[in-house]
Design a protein around this motif. Structure first.
Motif, PDB file in Angstrom:
ATOM      1  N   ILE A 214      15.035  48.140 -14.522  1.00 28.11           N
ATOM      2  CA  ILE A 214      16.196  49.391 -14.427  1.00 28.11           C
ATOM      3  C   ILE A 214      16.041  49.953 -15.825  1.00 28.11           C
ATOM      4  N   ARG A 215      16.005  49.390 -17.012  1.00 28.75           N
ATOM      5  CA  ARG A 215      16.124  50.114 -18.218  1.00 28.75           C
ATOM      6  C   ARG A 215      14.895  50.835 -18.417  1.00 28.75           C
ATOM      7  N   GLU A 216      13.764  50.344 -18.119  1.00 30.85           N
ATOM      8  CA  GLU A 216      12.685  50.927 -18.631  1.00 30.85           C
ATOM      9  C   GLU A 216      11.991  52.134 -17.658  1.00 30.85           C
ATOM     10  N   LYS A 217      12.075  51.827 -16.402  1.00 32.58           N
ATOM     11  CA  LYS A 217      11.655  52.840 -15.483  1.00 32.58           C
ATOM     12  C   LYS A 217      12.668  53.732 -15.061  1.00 32.58           C
ATOM     13  N   HIS A 218      13.949  53.201 -14.871  1.00 34.52           N
ATOM     14  CA  HIS A 218      14.770  54.085 -14.465  1.00 34.52           C
ATOM     15  C   HIS A 218      15.909  54.754 -15.464  1.00 34.52           C
ATOM     16  N   ASN A 219      15.510  54.357 -16.729  1.00 36.71           N
ATOM     17  CA  ASN A 219      16.349  54.622 -17.935  1.00 36.71           C
ATOM     18  C   ASN A 219      17.969  54.437 -17.813  1.00 36.71           C
ATOM     19  N   GLN A 220      18.346  53.474 -16.937  1.00 33.87           N
ATOM     20  CA  GLN A 220      19.553  53.273 -16.682  1.00 33.87           C
ATOM     21  C   GLN A 220      20.371  52.015 -17.336  1.00 33.87           C
ATOM     22  N   SER A 221      21.297  51.904 -17.477  1.00 31.80           N
ATOM     23  CA  SER A 221      22.282  50.689 -17.909  1.00 31.80           C
ATOM     24  C   SER A 221      22.357  49.915 -16.491  1.00 31.80           C
ATOM     25  N   ILE A 222      22.579  48.642 -16.688  1.00 30.90           N
ATOM     26  CA  ILE A 222      22.687  47.967 -15.480  1.00 30.90           C
ATOM     27  C   ILE A 222      23.914  48.392 -14.444  1.00 30.90           C
ATOM     28  N   GLU A 223      24.910  48.688 -15.468  1.00 30.98           N
ATOM     29  CA  GLU A 223      26.190  49.318 -14.790  1.00 30.98           C
ATOM     30  C   GLU A 223      26.037  50.534 -14.273  1.00 30.98           C
ATOM     31  N   ASP A 224      25.241  51.418 -14.771  1.00 35.61           N
ATOM     32  CA  ASP A 224      24.961  52.889 -14.163  1.00 35.61           C
ATOM     33  C   ASP A 224      24.078  52.636 -12.940  1.00 35.61           C
ATOM     34  N   TYR A 225      23.186  51.498 -12.889  1.00 35.46           N
ATOM     35  CA  TYR A 225      22.584  51.327 -11.615  1.00 35.46           C
ATOM     36  C   TYR A 225      23.094  50.684 -10.636  1.00 35.46           C
ATOM     37  N   TYR A 226      24.120  49.629 -10.849  1.00 32.88           N
ATOM     38  CA  TYR A 226      24.905  49.374 -10.034  1.00 32.88           C
ATOM     39  C   TYR A 226      25.899  50.347  -9.386  1.00 32.88           C
ATOM     40  N   GLU A 227      26.712  50.928 -10.175  1.00 23.97           N
ATOM     41  CA  GLU A 227      27.329  52.065  -9.636  1.00 23.97           C
ATOM     42  C   GLU A 227      26.836  53.174  -8.736  1.00 23.97           C
ATOM     43  N   SER A 228      25.481  53.467  -9.035  1.00 27.40           N
ATOM     44  CA  SER A 228      24.791  54.379  -8.211  1.00 27.40           C
ATOM     45  C   SER A 228      24.857  54.106  -6.713  1.00 27.40           C
ATOM     46  N   PHE A 229      25.068  52.758  -6.332  1.00 23.22           N
ATOM     47  CA  PHE A 229      25.244  52.434  -4.879  1.00 23.22           C
ATOM     48  C   PHE A 229      26.345  52.928  -4.378  1.00 23.22           C
ATOM     49  N   TYR A 230      27.319  53.194  -5.199  1.00 22.92           N
ATOM     50  CA  TYR A 230      28.775  53.438  -4.439  1.00 22.92           C
ATOM     51  C   TYR A 230      29.128  55.015  -4.840  1.00 22.92           C
ATOM     52  N   GLU A 231      28.193  55.677  -5.407  1.00 17.91           N
ATOM     53  CA  GLU A 231      28.535  57.169  -5.273  1.00 17.91           C
ATOM     54  C   GLU A 231      28.699  57.656  -3.925  1.00 17.91           C
ATOM     55  N   GLY A 232      29.585  58.463  -3.690  1.00 14.66           N
ATOM     56  CA  GLY A 232      30.005  59.198  -2.523  1.00 14.66           C
ATOM     57  C   GLY A 232      30.808  58.296  -1.589  1.00 14.66           C
ATOM     58  N   GLU A 233      31.009  57.237  -1.916  1.00 11.27           N
ATOM     59  CA  GLU A 233      31.788  56.390  -0.849  1.00 11.27           C
ATOM     60  C   GLU A 233      32.995  55.570  -1.572  1.00 11.27           C
ATOM     61  N   ASN A 234      33.364  56.284  -2.372  1.00  7.24           N
ATOM     62  CA  ASN A 234      34.811  55.743  -3.071  1.00  7.24           C
ATOM     63  C   ASN A 234      35.883  55.658  -2.142  1.00  7.24           C
ATOM     64  N   GLU A 235      35.962  56.432  -1.010  1.00  7.25           N
ATOM     65  CA  GLU A 235      37.222  56.183  -0.160  1.00  7.25           C
ATOM     66  C   GLU A 235      37.019  54.837   0.711  1.00  7.25           C
ATOM     67  N   HIS A 236      35.925  54.636   1.258  1.00  5.65           N
ATOM     68  CA  HIS A 236      35.672  53.808   2.120  1.00  5.65           C
ATOM     69  C   HIS A 236      34.681  52.447   1.464  1.00  5.65           C
ATOM     70  N   ASP A 237      35.139  51.339   1.366  1.00  3.79           N
ATOM     71  CA  ASP A 237      34.317  50.414   0.498  1.00  3.79           C
ATOM     72  C   ASP A 237      33.798  49.209   1.485  1.00  3.79           C
TER      73      ASP A 237
END
Lengths: 237, 125
Positions: A214-237
């Motif tokens: 996640i850090r090396e290839k995607h250049n992301q923090s674990i938190e950003d990676y995790y949050e990317s799964f929730y983008e665009g669906e804030n209203e319905h969880d």
């Protein structure tokens, strides 16, 4: 080396309500793995199924080549197992009880852990602060010597001092070849600790990735990676 | 120790140990703490420390001794090379950023010299 745990096409319903659908995953030996997902995503249910305390499922759960729930139960140390205890018991009575029930429980290790976490064993379970309850859970869970530890939200509702003490105990007491699965919805607490993360969403596993990837290839923090799964669906969880 | 969560932790542990060696807090021939002890101290996974240390062993900076642990190499040429490599890494970042601003190498030297003089004066105040 074969996997410690292999789950294939797991589906689970409770009261006509589907909780997990077609879930597959494998866990290696010797790893600390974060199980991430929103509240209600099914993390606790998944742990109960692995630990053999929920049984009416479809699919296969194989732990060290054992599939029977009763055998798996004896091979897993699950933080939730404390929930069924009489809250009026003293901590040392609970430790005595564990010592009798679990052959893999090492009383001397429990005493060391309890001392390290500054627990007063004369206190009753219902006299403990939230932080001390969490610490006691860690002490009793890691005093068992098993290959798989399941920690369900071990830091929920506690301050940063207690969180640090618990994290230090986890690092110090994990047996060399054992694997720890930690569920959390606030991944920043444990990001530095993880070898891998598993994301649970829409009743199944949507991703399993190594922390370094996640850090090396995607250049992301674990938190950003995790949050990317929730983008665009804030209203319905 | 504070980690940057966007950078692999094993890489940051390597940088930390490089620094400890360069500033001589870890001297040539010194023994490193046990892996688990380091993991507790840095609040990271034992596997992560293991990965950092085995890369340092591969680079020749640490020498493992069977059953005793890891020791900083006493080969001074390796340590001199390490120091050069780490300093160059820092300079490379400055160079690249200034080059992006279209500063020529000669100007860089001029700016750097002036800047160092300024810092020297400040520290005398």
């Amino acid at each position: 080396m074969t996997d410690l745990l292999a789950i294939k096409d797991l589906s689970y319903k409770r009261n006509m309500h589907t909780i997990l659908t077609d879930l597959s995953l494998t866990l290696p030996h010797n790893a600390i793995i974060g199980l991430l997902g929103a509240n209600g995503a099914g993390k606790t249910t998944l742990m109960r199924l692995i630990a053999g305390s929920a049984t009416e499922f479809h699919g296969e759960i194989r732990l060290n080549d054992e599939t029977a729930a009763s055998i798996r139960k004896s091979m897993v140390s699950f933080s939730e197992q404390l929930a069924g205890l009489n809250p009026g018991m003293k901590l040392n009575q609970i430790a005595d009880f564990y010592d009798r029930v679990y052959p893999d429980f090492v009383r001397a290790d429990f005493d060391k852990l309890a001392q390290q976490l500054e627990l007063d064993l004369q206190k009753r379970l219902n006299q403990l602060s939230k932080g001390n309850q969490r610490k006691f859970t860690i002490a009793i869970t890691f005093a068992r010597h098993v290959q798989l530890y399941l920690l369900d939200e071990p830091f929920n509702g506690i301050d940063s001092m207690n969180r640090k003490k618990i994290i230090a105990s986890i690092i110090q007491w994990k047996p060399e070849m054992a694997t720890i699965l930690i569920s959390d919805h606030h991944v920043t607490d444990i990001a530095n600790l993880l070898d891998q993360v598993i994301v649970v969403q829409h009743q199944t596993v949507v991703a399993q990735e190594k922390a370094d990837t996640i850090r090396e290839k995607h250049n992301q923090s674990i938190e950003d990676y995790y949050e990317s799964f929730y983008e665009g669906e804030n209203e319905h969880d | 120790m504070e980690f940057d969560d966007k950078v692999p932790i094993y890489y940051q542990i390597k940088q930390y140990i490089y620094k400890e060696i360069i500033v001589n807090r870890l001297k040539p021939g010194a023994k490193l703490p046990a892996v688990r002890q380091l993991a507790v101290k840095l609040t990271v996974n034992v596997n992560t420390v293991q990965r950092a240390l085995s890369e340092l062993v591969n680079e020749g900076i640490l020498k493992p001794q069977r059953g005793k642990g890891n020791f900083v190499t006493t080969d001074i040429s390796v340590l001199v090379d390490l120091r050069r490599r780490v300093v160059e890494g820092q300079l490379a970042m400055v160079y690249d950023r200034l080059a992006e601003l279209q500063i020529t190498p000669d100007e860089m030297i001029q700016y750097l010299t002036n800047y160092i003089d300024q810092r020297k004066e400040q520290s005398h105040d």
